[in-house]
Write a protein that holds these residues in place. Sequence first.
Motif, PDB file in Angstrom:
ATOM      1  N   LEU A 185       0.919  -1.256   0.082  1.00  0.00           N
ATOM      2  CA  LEU A 185      -0.031   0.076  -0.054  1.00  0.00           C
ATOM      3  C   LEU A 185       0.866   1.249  -0.189  1.00  0.00           C
ATOM      4  CD1 LEU A 185      -2.769   1.320   0.244  1.00  0.00           C
ATOM      5  CD2 LEU A 185      -2.587   1.220   2.821  1.00  0.00           C
ATOM      6  N   VAL A 201       2.696   1.717  -3.460  1.00  0.00           N
ATOM      7  CA  VAL A 201       1.744   1.984  -4.456  1.00  0.00           C
ATOM      8  C   VAL A 201       1.325   3.668  -4.383  1.00  0.00           C
ATOM      9  CG1 VAL A 201      -0.630   1.794  -5.364  1.00  0.00           C
ATOM     10  CG2 VAL A 201       0.563  -0.168  -4.864  1.00  0.00           C
ATOM     11  N   LEU A 202       1.146   4.076  -3.016  1.00  0.00           N
ATOM     12  CA  LEU A 202       0.780   5.362  -2.970  1.00  0.00           C
ATOM     13  C   LEU A 202       1.846   6.150  -3.099  1.00  0.00           C
ATOM     14  CD1 LEU A 202      -1.029   5.274   0.320  1.00  0.00           C
ATOM     15  CD2 LEU A 202      -1.954   5.909  -1.741  1.00  0.00           C
ATOM     16  N   PHE A 246       4.404   5.583  -5.256  1.00  0.00           N
ATOM     17  CA  PHE A 246       4.392   5.782  -6.966  1.00  0.00           C
ATOM     18  C   PHE A 246       3.405   6.932  -7.375  1.00  0.00           C
ATOM     19  CE2 PHE A 246       6.253   1.336  -6.840  1.00  0.00           C
ATOM     20  CZ  PHE A 246       7.355   1.740  -7.180  1.00  0.00           C
ATOM     21  N   ILE A 247       2.312   6.706  -7.017  1.00  0.00           N
ATOM     22  CA  ILE A 247       1.282   7.844  -7.586  1.00  0.00           C
ATOM     23  C   ILE A 247       1.526   8.960  -7.010  1.00  0.00           C
ATOM     24  CG2 ILE A 247      -1.159   8.378  -7.390  1.00  0.00           C
ATOM     25  CD1 ILE A 247      -1.920   5.659  -6.868  1.00  0.00           C
ATOM     26  N   LEU A 248       2.135   9.379  -5.964  1.00  0.00           N
ATOM     27  CA  LEU A 248       2.419  10.542  -5.302  1.00  0.00           C
ATOM     28  C   LEU A 248       3.783  11.288  -5.808  1.00  0.00           C
ATOM     29  CD1 LEU A 248       1.069  10.951  -1.945  1.00  0.00           C
ATOM     30  CD2 LEU A 248      -0.084  11.516  -3.937  1.00  0.00           C
ATOM     31  N   ALA A 249       4.399  10.237  -6.254  1.00  0.00           N
ATOM     32  CA  ALA A 249       5.787  10.761  -7.086  1.00  0.00           C
ATOM     33  C   ALA A 249       5.498  11.380  -8.375  1.00  0.00           C
ATOM     34  CB  ALA A 249       6.704   9.546  -7.169  1.00  0.00           C
ATOM     35  N   SER A 250       4.542  11.023  -9.032  1.00  0.00           N
ATOM     36  CA  SER A 250       4.260  11.599 -10.139  1.00  0.00           C
ATOM     37  C   SER A 250       3.629  13.010 -10.083  1.00  0.00           C
ATOM     38  CB  SER A 250       3.302  10.701 -11.088  1.00  0.00           C
ATOM     39  OG  SER A 250       2.112  11.032 -10.519  1.00  0.00           O
ATOM     40  N   THR A 283      13.096   1.739 -11.698  1.00  0.00           N
ATOM     41  CA  THR A 283      12.254   2.111 -10.529  1.00  0.00           C
ATOM     42  C   THR A 283      12.817   0.914  -9.414  1.00  0.00           C
ATOM     43  OG1 THR A 283      10.603   3.190 -11.783  1.00  0.00           O
ATOM     44  CG2 THR A 283      10.462   2.945  -9.301  1.00  0.00           C
TER      45      THR A 283
END
Lengths: 302, 302
Positions: free
Chosen positions: B90, B93-94, B96-100, B209
């Motif tokens: 979790l 995933v979060l 990765f999403i927030l790094a964009s 990554t």
Amino acid sequence: MRMRMSIPAKIVLYTFLVIVVIITFIPLFYTLTASFKTNMEIAGGGVNPFPATFAKLFTGDATIADLFDNYIQVFSGNGGWVGTKGNFFGYTLNSTFVSLLTVFFVVLFTSMSAYVFQRGHFPGQKFLYWLFLATMFIGAGSITIFPVLRITTKVGINNLFGLAIVQFGTAGASNLFLTMGYIKTISTELDQAARIDGCSFFSTWWRIILPLSKPILGTIALITFRGSWNNYLLPSLMLAKSQTATTLVVAVVKLQSMGGAGASQYNLMMAGTMLAVMPMLILFIAMNRTFVEGITAGAVKG
Amino acid sequence: MKKKRKLNTVRTIQSYLMILGSVTGLVVFVVIPLVWIVRFCLFSYKGWGSIKLVGFENFIRVFERSPKYWKAVLNTFIFAFGKLIVEIPLALVLAFILASRLKGRSFFRAVYFMPSMVSVAIIGVIFRYFFTHQGGVINEFIKLFGGEPVMWFSNGTTAMIVIMIASIWQNFGINMLFFMTGLQSISPDLYEAASIDGASNTRQFFTITIPLLGPVLQMVLMNAILGSLKVTDLVLTLTNGRPAGETEVMMTYIYKTFFGAEGMAAQDYGYGSALTVVTALILGVVTIIYLRTTKKSGEVYS
């Protein structure tokens, strides 16, 4: 990482993020609203988070004081759950006092010893440095809490002041290494200039290093404050004999255990919980960046 | 240079005085308690009467006549595994999403990190209320959707699940933060080069990554595993080992042998010390095994 995303992909991502936000908020949100309910209302159940008094406020059937009834109860000492003297105003002061004192000890002594280890040369330096390093890996904490308590009992410091001292002593060496890393980046030319101007080894720290390392010390202060404010096991044991001189977190847990099997005073418990949680959340909202930087620096780079 | 420098007496004395605070704190509240534990594991002492040397008797008792302790050890590992298998993915995933470059990422980051500000003991109190059989928010929601309310705390499995949920709720944000720091340290040039070469997002993820995140992943996982194995306060305030020791963990069991618990007197301090030493060894062995098996992921293209 750069990703070009389509609109549907974005919708999916945001939905996921918002769901996690809701999950994060729900426990705190329901705790907050329950702290305004009566115990009957909480026991009655239902998923409606809004307390009955909330609606009554608009029709004029209740006053603001009614809404804050639970808080008034725990503050006035009529909670009667921590012994007979539930006094959450006192506990708040105690928590603040202990946390500030712990921060003072940690910041002062960490700054000095980091400076000495980084810039000093003295017999036994390697051994002492190794001692700090070794204990960091053993990670004292609750594993040695029993002998620690024996020592504090023998010395007779099972009080708020003693609690701050023990919290400082067991704070761990990561603060030291973090500060040493920071001092390393301060040019030694500044030290030399200070010495030429007549500064001793000590006053070089006081006049040059201490002011220049404020950023890292500020971070350490915040993290230490949080740790002390939230600490449970050590204060619950060190302050066990005292009814009045205890901290917020310990008092809230006592409220819980005294509720026991019968009629738990959930309303008062939740009010106490919010008193213990709110200052930390406010501090976090105000200094979110410092916290985030401090915690990642301590773990990733340290 | 090093050898030639003459020791300056004033400077040396100042150095010693400046580290006196930190060293005293370390020795009195960390080193002496550790020595106490190591020494007492060979003795029998009930807190009163005489201290008897019993050799390895305490360890024999730990290994041969302590089923409750080994049950607690098993529980601890079940807890750590059960929660990390959800928490770490979790958090990843979060991250990765927030790094964009997503709009509102700092808001999400702050919200997810927020539970880390709350005292672990208080989280126990909050989730205890949340999962209460009667009037607890979770059961009210289950009823709302037509389900049967669950007696969460009267069954070992569900009680353990509640502890896991509470722990995940508290820690996913902080691990996400560590992963984000790791992701940000990966040079964007690599992704650009890969894009030019025509590598898909998925391919970039697995070839750039994941390998480059290796060292951070290794460190974060290590901390998370050790942190979970040392869980104490959460269990004490959430279930206190109930029902019937089904949720007892290593640390709470040790705590109870030293300090006693409801209806149970404090046991032999020597036995408690032996338990502490064995637990420390278990943690040490886990660390070594972990570092051995993950060694490869640490050595990436530098």
